[in-house]
Every structure is written in structure tokens, then in C-alpha cells.
Design a protein around this motif. Structure first.
Motif, mmCIF file in Angstrom:
data_model
loop_
_atom_site.group_PDB
_atom_site.id
_atom_site.type_symbol
_atom_site.label_atom_id
_atom_site.label_comp_id
_atom_site.label_asym_id
_atom_site.label_seq_id
_atom_site.Cartn_x
_atom_site.Cartn_y
_atom_site.Cartn_z
ATOM 1 N N ALA A 106 -27.522 -44.472 -16.158
ATOM 2 C CA ALA A 106 -27.850 -44.705 -14.738
ATOM 3 C C ALA A 106 -27.406 -46.002 -14.133
ATOM 4 C CB ALA A 106 -29.262 -44.106 -14.426
ATOM 5 N N VAL A 107 -27.555 -46.814 -14.562
ATOM 6 C CA VAL A 107 -27.313 -48.277 -14.201
ATOM 7 C C VAL A 107 -25.953 -48.399 -13.949
ATOM 8 C CG1 VAL A 107 -27.416 -50.793 -14.420
ATOM 9 C CG2 VAL A 107 -29.509 -49.268 -14.841
ATOM 10 N N ASN A 108 -25.236 -48.051 -15.323
ATOM 11 C CA ASN A 108 -23.682 -48.385 -15.017
ATOM 12 C C ASN A 108 -23.169 -47.187 -14.245
ATOM 13 O OD1 ASN A 108 -22.678 -50.449 -17.157
ATOM 14 N ND2 ASN A 108 -24.560 -49.388 -18.193
ATOM 15 N N LEU A 109 -23.656 -46.010 -14.381
ATOM 16 C CA LEU A 109 -22.869 -44.968 -13.230
ATOM 17 C C LEU A 109 -23.020 -45.597 -11.936
ATOM 18 C CD1 LEU A 109 -21.614 -42.241 -13.357
ATOM 19 C CD2 LEU A 109 -23.805 -41.221 -12.995
ATOM 20 N N ARG A 110 -24.232 -45.934 -11.563
ATOM 21 C CA ARG A 110 -24.298 -46.542 -10.033
ATOM 22 C C ARG A 110 -23.464 -47.751 -9.797
ATOM 23 N NH1 ARG A 110 -25.075 -45.643 -4.856
ATOM 24 N NH2 ARG A 110 -25.900 -47.521 -3.816
ATOM 25 N N PHE A 111 -23.560 -48.655 -10.704
ATOM 26 C CA PHE A 111 -22.682 -49.919 -10.753
ATOM 27 C C PHE A 111 -20.977 -49.567 -10.491
ATOM 28 C CE2 PHE A 111 -19.642 -53.085 -12.933
ATOM 29 C CZ PHE A 111 -19.909 -54.021 -12.157
ATOM 30 N N MET A 112 -20.504 -48.453 -11.431
ATOM 31 C CA MET A 112 -19.116 -48.303 -11.196
ATOM 32 C C MET A 112 -19.012 -47.531 -9.801
ATOM 33 S SD MET A 112 -17.817 -47.055 -14.822
ATOM 34 C CE MET A 112 -19.382 -45.891 -15.455
ATOM 35 N N THR A 113 -19.840 -46.693 -9.369
ATOM 36 C CA THR A 113 -19.821 -46.133 -7.903
ATOM 37 C C THR A 113 -19.554 -46.905 -6.903
ATOM 38 O OG1 THR A 113 -20.909 -43.958 -8.861
ATOM 39 C CG2 THR A 113 -20.717 -44.179 -6.643
ATOM 40 N N PRO A 118 -14.607 -43.149 -8.160
ATOM 41 C CA PRO A 118 -15.165 -41.947 -7.938
ATOM 42 C C PRO A 118 -16.097 -41.587 -9.074
ATOM 43 C CG PRO A 118 -12.842 -42.033 -7.801
ATOM 44 C CD PRO A 118 -13.288 -43.184 -8.471
ATOM 45 N N LEU A 119 -16.946 -40.594 -8.401
ATOM 46 C CA LEU A 119 -18.249 -40.082 -9.477
ATOM 47 C C LEU A 119 -17.541 -39.567 -10.617
ATOM 48 C CD1 LEU A 119 -21.252 -39.831 -9.801
ATOM 49 C CD2 LEU A 119 -21.184 -37.983 -8.285
ATOM 50 N N ALA A 120 -16.772 -38.574 -10.330
ATOM 51 C CA ALA A 120 -16.209 -37.714 -11.361
ATOM 52 C C ALA A 120 -15.500 -38.724 -12.557
ATOM 53 C CB ALA A 120 -15.109 -37.051 -11.010
ATOM 54 N N ARG A 121 -14.897 -39.953 -12.014
ATOM 55 C CA ARG A 121 -14.380 -40.792 -13.037
ATOM 56 C C ARG A 121 -15.236 -41.528 -13.645
ATOM 57 N NH1 ARG A 121 -9.694 -43.951 -10.240
ATOM 58 N NH2 ARG A 121 -9.841 -44.984 -12.204
ATOM 59 N N SER A 122 -16.201 -41.861 -12.941
ATOM 60 C CA SER A 122 -17.288 -42.695 -13.355
ATOM 61 C C SER A 122 -17.964 -41.948 -14.536
ATOM 62 C CB SER A 122 -18.331 -43.048 -12.386
ATOM 63 O OG SER A 122 -17.889 -43.863 -11.261
ATOM 64 N N SER A 123 -18.412 -40.800 -14.362
ATOM 65 C CA SER A 123 -18.956 -39.816 -15.264
ATOM 66 C C SER A 123 -18.187 -39.732 -16.546
ATOM 67 C CB SER A 123 -19.434 -38.552 -14.748
ATOM 68 O OG SER A 123 -19.912 -38.585 -13.695
ATOM 69 N N ALA A 124 -16.974 -39.603 -16.496
ATOM 70 C CA ALA A 124 -15.852 -39.323 -17.543
ATOM 71 C C ALA A 124 -15.910 -40.745 -18.130
ATOM 72 C CB ALA A 124 -14.413 -39.091 -16.936
ATOM 73 N N ALA A 125 -15.850 -41.897 -17.534
ATOM 74 C CA ALA A 125 -15.783 -43.102 -18.241
ATOM 75 C C ALA A 125 -17.258 -43.549 -19.253
ATOM 76 C CB ALA A 125 -15.482 -44.186 -17.224
ATOM 77 N N LEU A 187 -22.655 -22.978 -15.414
ATOM 78 C CA LEU A 187 -22.736 -24.309 -16.405
ATOM 79 C C LEU A 187 -21.417 -24.348 -17.257
ATOM 80 C CD1 LEU A 187 -24.260 -26.556 -17.540
ATOM 81 C CD2 LEU A 187 -25.375 -24.928 -19.067
ATOM 82 N N ARG A 188 -20.744 -23.425 -17.736
ATOM 83 C CA ARG A 188 -19.486 -23.130 -18.427
ATOM 84 C C ARG A 188 -18.468 -23.894 -17.560
ATOM 85 N NH1 ARG A 188 -19.854 -18.530 -19.723
ATOM 86 N NH2 ARG A 188 -18.253 -17.529 -18.680
ATOM 87 N N ALA A 189 -18.410 -23.573 -16.548
ATOM 88 C CA ALA A 189 -17.336 -23.835 -15.491
ATOM 89 C C ALA A 189 -17.413 -25.442 -15.122
ATOM 90 C CB ALA A 189 -17.332 -23.110 -14.109
ATOM 91 N N ALA A 190 -18.514 -25.700 -14.976
ATOM 92 C CA ALA A 190 -18.644 -27.258 -14.834
ATOM 93 C C ALA A 190 -18.448 -28.148 -15.964
ATOM 94 C CB ALA A 190 -20.327 -27.203 -14.218
ATOM 95 N N LEU A 191 -18.882 -27.668 -17.189
ATOM 96 C CA LEU A 191 -18.666 -28.318 -18.280
ATOM 97 C C LEU A 191 -17.033 -28.410 -18.507
ATOM 98 C CD1 LEU A 191 -19.575 -29.949 -20.626
ATOM 99 C CD2 LEU A 191 -19.562 -27.330 -21.981
ATOM 100 N N PHE A 192 -16.434 -27.379 -18.319
ATOM 101 C CA PHE A 192 -14.941 -27.196 -18.470
ATOM 102 C C PHE A 192 -14.224 -28.300 -17.477
ATOM 103 C CE2 PHE A 192 -14.797 -22.818 -20.686
ATOM 104 C CZ PHE A 192 -15.407 -23.556 -21.941
ATOM 105 N N SER A 193 -14.774 -28.186 -16.296
ATOM 106 C CA SER A 193 -14.161 -29.035 -15.262
ATOM 107 C C SER A 193 -14.133 -30.482 -15.444
ATOM 108 C CB SER A 193 -14.549 -28.734 -13.873
ATOM 109 O OG SER A 193 -14.107 -29.770 -13.065
ATOM 110 N N ARG A 196 -11.996 -31.363 -18.555
ATOM 111 C CA ARG A 196 -10.659 -32.026 -18.100
ATOM 112 C C ARG A 196 -10.799 -33.088 -17.397
ATOM 113 N NH1 ARG A 196 -10.936 -26.497 -16.362
ATOM 114 N NH2 ARG A 196 -11.538 -26.851 -14.455
ATOM 115 N N THR A 197 -11.529 -33.508 -16.557
ATOM 116 C CA THR A 197 -11.579 -35.023 -15.938
ATOM 117 C C THR A 197 -11.709 -35.994 -16.957
ATOM 118 O OG1 THR A 197 -12.358 -34.089 -14.018
ATOM 119 C CG2 THR A 197 -12.589 -36.530 -14.164
#
Length: 319
Positions: A106-113, A118-125, A187-193, A196-197
Motif C-alpha cells: 500500500a505504501v509503495n503503491l501510493r508513493f508511485m502514484t 499511472p495506477l495500472a502501471r503502479s499495480s503492475a510494477a 473478475l476474470r475480465a479484470a484479471l486478464f486486463s 496484459r498491463t
């Protein structure tokens, strides 16, 4: 008479100030709950050889550097170095106050944001970091076991007949997860998306040799430094276990504990480390002293300054 309404600003809850003080309050609660462990662990510090304890403290300090290097390696965008390092120190405290991994994530996700990722890339990282850290830890354990197959006597780690139910529970958990993904379309669609990111981000990172080296080098350095810290504490207290066996015991224990959702692994890590070091040939009483001293150095001593750093980063809007 007409009622005088308070200004909107004075009625507003000082949320940021509360968030600044919350980590310290949580530290106090956790310390009170584990006061007996703390007292015993600090008691062992007085009977240890201080040069080895300083070596353990130095290895612990370098783990935050390794974590910062790995975090940078997981994202293409350049992050501010000093703030990144301070965030890893604060994330360590957060990780010991919330279920394993959630606080630091949570701390690192907030820091990168906040840094503009972008949130999608932060989550992927974040996912890439966790994957690299897990692969490095398990791979290092497997390599050491291949080279030193007698480092641990695994039969003593589990009670008789416990391996079957453990594997059955793990298989059931996998089946439940697969079933949820199959039947819950959204949930499946969100996971696949997300996948991909994440794959796109992983490709971008690995096209840059410096980022890939930071990602995998930091991921390997982190468990090596932690194992070195445990070995140094063992030397400080005269534990009659070879350094390699101590490292294997540490890696085996932490890999097993990764599935236990306790705050920072508090309680579960100690138990797993004691079992693993006993399996490596250490006497129970001395192993317990080593584990408690190790956890004091790696968890309890940095906890208060880490919580203060976390509060300061929240106040300064770094996270």
C-alpha cells in the motif's frame, strides 16, 4: 438569534494528522501485545558479542537499499532516490502492522502514484516486484538445497502425517481460486486486463538492462542480506549451526511463512525459524534466543523510527 455556523474548514476532520499519528499508535499496540517477547529478546542482547550484532544491524540496514533498488527496477519511470529509500524504511514498519505484504504494498503503491506513475502501471510494477522477490527467494533456496542437500532434516519440520493434509489444503485453495475465476466473469475480465498491463510493463522493464539488473539483483540481495543477518546473530550467541545451514533454514522458514497472513509474520516467523534452525541441528533453547534477538534487530528496533518516518512522509505528502 441566528446560529453561527462553523467554517467548513474547522468542521473538517484532520484526516492527515490522524494518519500521521496512527502508525505510532499501532506500534504501541503491537509492542504491548508482544511485551514478553520483547523483554526476552532485549535480554539476550546483553549476553551477545557486539561486533556480530553490529554486522547483523548493518545487513538489516542494507535490506532497505536492496528493496529500493528492486522497486526502481520494477518500473520504467525514474523515481526520486532519497524519497524511494525513505519509503522503503517506512514501508517496513507498515508491513509489520498489517497482514504480510499489504502494508509495504500500500505504501509503495501510493508513493508511485504520487510520483506520477499511472495506477495500472503502479499495480503492475508492484506485482512484478512481488513475483521477482518470490522467484529469487525460492530459486535461491532450491539452489542451496541442491548444493547442500543435508543442510536441513525436513522430517523434523512437520509432525508425522502433517504433510498430506498440508498439500491437500493447498490443492483445495488452488481449486477454489480457479473456480472463482471460471465462474465470475467480471473478475476474470479484470484479471486478464491486469495481466496484459503487467506483461507489457515487464517487457518494458526487461528491454532496459539497468532496470532488469536492478530488479533481479535487488531481489536476490534482499534474502541474502536477511540470511546474513540471522547468521551474524547466530555467531554472536554461539549457535553451533553452519552459516549455510542457517541461510537454508531462514529461506525455508520465510517461504513457508509467506502463506500465513499475520502482521509482518509476527509470531509465525519466529515459530518457523525456530523449527528450521532446530532441523539444522541447533539446540532449542539457544535457537529460541537467536531467533528472538534476530527479530528484535530486524523488526522491533526499526519499528518506531519507521513509524515516525511513515507519519512524516504522509504529512509531507510523499505518500
Amino acid at each position: 438569534m441566528t446560529a453561527v455556523s462553523l467554517p467548513a474548514r474547522s468542521r473538517r476532520l484532520p484526516l492527515r494528522r490522524i494518519l500521521c499519528l496512527l502508525p505510532i499508535l499501532l506500534v504501541a499496540v503491537v509492542a504491548v501485545r508482544h511485551r514478553s517477547v520483547l523483554a526476552e529478546g532485549f535480554g539476550h542482547l546483553g549476553h551477545a558479542e557486539w561486533p556480530w550484532l553490529l554486522a547483523a544491524a548493518g545487513a538489516t540496514s542494507l535490506t532497505w537499499v536492496a528493496a529500493a533498488v528492486t522497486r526502481q527496477g520494477a518500473v520504467v519511470q525514474r523515481l526520486p532516490r532519497r524519497r524511494l529509500l525513505a519509503t522503503q524504511f517506512a514501508a517496513g514498519a507498515a508491513n509489520h502492522l498489517l497482514p504480510t505484504g499489504l502494508g509495504a504494498s500500500a505504501v509503495n503503491l501510493r508513493f508511485m502514484t504520487v510520483c506520477g506513475v499511472p495506477l495500472a502501471r503502479s499495480s503492475a510494477a508492484l506485482a512484478l516486484y512481488l513475483l521477482a522477490e518470490g522467484v529469487a527467494r525460492v530459486g535461491l533456496l532450491a539452489m542451496l538445497l541442491l548444493v547442500f542437500p543435508d543442510a536441513l532434516r525436513f522430517g523434523s519440520l512437520l509432525p508425522g502425517g502433517a504433510l498430506g493434509p498440508l498439500l491437500g489444503a493447498l490443492a483445495a485453495a488452488v481449486l477454489v481460486a480457479v473456480g472463482v475465476l471460471v465462474f465470475v466473469r467480471r473478475l476474470r475480465a479484470a484479471l486478464f486486463s491486469f495481466l496484459r498491463t503487467a506483461l507489457c510493463e515487464a517487457r518494458s522493464v526487461h528491454t532496459r538492462p539497468a532496470r532488469a539488473l536492478a530488479l533481479w539483483g535487488g531481489s536476490l540481495a534482499f534474502p541474502v542480506l536477511q540470511a546474513a543477518g540471522l547468521a551474524a546473530v547466530g555467531q554472536a550467541l554461539g549457535l553451533p549451526v553452519p552459516v549455510v545451514s542457517t541461510a537454508v533454514a531462514y529461506l525455508a522458514a520465510t517461504v513457508a511463512v509467506a502463506l500465513v497472513p499475520t502482521p509482518g509474520g509476527i509470531g509465525s516467523v519466529e515459530a518457523a525459524l525456530v523449527l528450521a534452525l532446530v532441523a539444522a541441528g541447533g539446540p532449542v533453547a539457544l535457537v529460541t534466543a537467536v531467533v528472538l534477538t534476530f527479530r528484535v534487530i530486524t523488526v522491533w528496533l526499526p519499528l518506531v523510527p519507521g513509524a515516525v518516518t511513515l507519519g512524516a512522509l504522509v504529512r509531507w505528502k510523499v505518500i
